[in-house]
Design an enzyme around this catalytic site. Sequence first.
Site, mmCIF file in Angstrom:
data_model
loop_
_atom_site.group_PDB
_atom_site.id
_atom_site.type_symbol
_atom_site.label_atom_id
_atom_site.label_comp_id
_atom_site.label_asym_id
_atom_site.label_seq_id
_atom_site.Cartn_x
_atom_site.Cartn_y
_atom_site.Cartn_z
ATOM 1 C CE LYS A 140 42.467 39.988 51.704
ATOM 2 N NZ LYS A 140 41.098 39.508 51.828
ATOM 3 N N PRO B 46 46.402 30.939 46.336
ATOM 4 C CG PRO B 46 45.002 29.630 47.675
ATOM 5 C CD PRO B 46 46.184 30.544 47.727
ATOM 6 C CB VAL B 47 43.841 32.500 41.250
ATOM 7 C CG1 VAL B 47 43.033 33.517 40.452
ATOM 8 C CG2 VAL B 47 45.320 32.614 40.928
ATOM 9 N N GLY C 298 40.306 34.664 48.192
ATOM 10 C CA GLY C 298 40.028 35.618 49.265
ATOM 11 C C GLY C 298 41.253 35.964 50.091
ATOM 12 N N GLY D 25 45.883 37.647 46.837
ATOM 13 C CA GLY D 25 47.113 37.344 46.087
ATOM 14 C C GLY D 25 47.411 38.365 44.995
ATOM 15 N N GLY D 26 46.423 38.671 44.169
ATOM 16 C CA GLY D 26 46.621 39.615 43.064
ATOM 17 C C GLY D 26 46.976 41.003 43.588
ATOM 18 C CB SER D 27 45.568 43.044 46.359
ATOM 19 O OG SER D 27 44.270 42.965 45.831
ATOM 20 C CB SER D 28 49.903 40.365 47.908
ATOM 21 O OG SER D 28 51.129 40.363 48.596
ATOM 22 C CG ASP E 100 41.589 43.589 49.382
ATOM 23 O OD1 ASP E 100 41.007 44.365 50.158
ATOM 24 O OD2 ASP E 100 41.226 42.411 49.192
HETATM 25 O O1 C5P Z 1 38.645 47.070 44.327
HETATM 26 P P1 C5P Z 1 38.509 45.772 43.618
HETATM 27 O O2 C5P Z 1 38.871 45.881 42.151
HETATM 28 O O3 C5P Z 1 39.208 44.637 44.273
HETATM 29 O O4 C5P Z 1 36.978 45.398 43.673
HETATM 30 C C1 C5P Z 1 36.394 44.439 42.819
HETATM 31 C C2 C5P Z 1 34.888 44.565 42.931
HETATM 32 O O5 C5P Z 1 34.457 44.101 44.220
HETATM 33 C C3 C5P Z 1 34.351 45.978 42.813
HETATM 34 O O6 C5P Z 1 34.143 46.328 41.490
HETATM 35 C C4 C5P Z 1 33.061 45.886 43.604
HETATM 36 O O7 C5P Z 1 32.066 45.272 42.806
HETATM 37 C C5 C5P Z 1 33.401 44.907 44.717
HETATM 38 N N1 C5P Z 1 33.824 45.596 45.956
HETATM 39 C C6 C5P Z 1 32.873 46.248 46.707
HETATM 40 N N2 C5P Z 1 33.264 46.878 47.870
HETATM 41 C C7 C5P Z 1 34.538 46.830 48.286
HETATM 42 C C8 C5P Z 1 35.505 46.153 47.532
HETATM 43 C C9 C5P Z 1 35.117 45.537 46.366
HETATM 44 O O8 C5P Z 1 31.696 46.292 46.357
HETATM 45 N N3 C5P Z 1 34.861 47.433 49.432
#
Ligand code: C5P
Length: 303
Positions: free
Chosen positions: A20, A103-104, A107, A110-113, A145
């Site tokens: 994305k 790419p890891v 942004g 990738g991991g979420s997809s 994500d």
């Molecule tokens: O949800 P995810 O595991 O991808 O988020 C990783 C980290 O990114 C969260 O622990 C938080 O520190 C930060 N984050 C955030 N606000 C979001 C998404 C992620 O602060 N909307």
Amino acid sequence: MVAIAPETILPKLLLSAPAKLNLFLSILGPRDDGFHDLESLVIGVNLCDTLTASRTDDGQITIRCNRRELESPDNLVVRSAQRLQDAYAVSSGVAFHLEKSIPVGGGMGGGSSDAAAALRLCNELWSLGLSDVELRRHGASLGSDVPLFFALPGAVITGRGDVVQPAPLSWTGWVLLVSTPTPVSTPAVYRAWSQTPETTPAARWRDALLGAASAELIMEQSFNDLEHAVFEVAPQVRQVVDTLQTGHVGTFRVSGAGSTLFRLFDDEETARHTAGIIEDEFSNLTTKVVTAPVGVSPIRTQE
Ligand code: C5P
């Protein structure tokens, strides 16, 4: 007659997991749960990981990957399968093979997809009969994500990213991706944002989005409130953006909390020409030209 081992006749299911891009990303502020509220328009792009899955009878969840460091119980693919196995007392297991192209730490989600793909594959392999809404709910508990990958090709995401509304874009075209060799940590980026918050009103792009937008118009209006935080965490990414600017190849944006840069084009030829200039002039940068927006393809059976 040669006996056929049971695993060779079990179907192997295959799913493409697209990346994305955040075309617009407003960070509204911190929340009590440690996350940040945001509002963003995301599109799927045709740069995909490939996940295959076979059902096993031993209850084990295993993963093989072309990037060996991702063969871990922490991989979101494994955790997604574990989540469904636990929630529905599934006695079968699953053997995954993940072919990474996204790419890891770039942004591009990738991991979420991959996690969304794993949920869909397990739902099918284990005949759970769960709806996308239910899978999305499990996805939200695995990462902010993950749910958006059930709403592509285009979606407006709010909350911490987990509230998803499909938003079909009128624009279709090509995206030039420039990968910098710098994985960026999402929590570190959000921490850096909190120190010098910047919020661009989402209203600025909402109207523009609905019209017949050109690539140039979208690039002119696009913004990413996390960009300065990414630059702070990874100054190399800012250097690349500056270098591209002085190389007269136009404005590039950072996607999400990561290190991949992008620019949209209405025609393939200009996108490829620009990619050629970048590859010739900047040998440390990797480019890719892909189509967008793309949705999620159906599950296929691999013989
Ligand atoms: O949800 P995810 O595991 O991808 O988020 C990783 C980290 O990114 C969260 O622990 C938080 O520190 C930060 N984050 C955030 N606000 C979001 C998404 C992620 O602060 N909307």
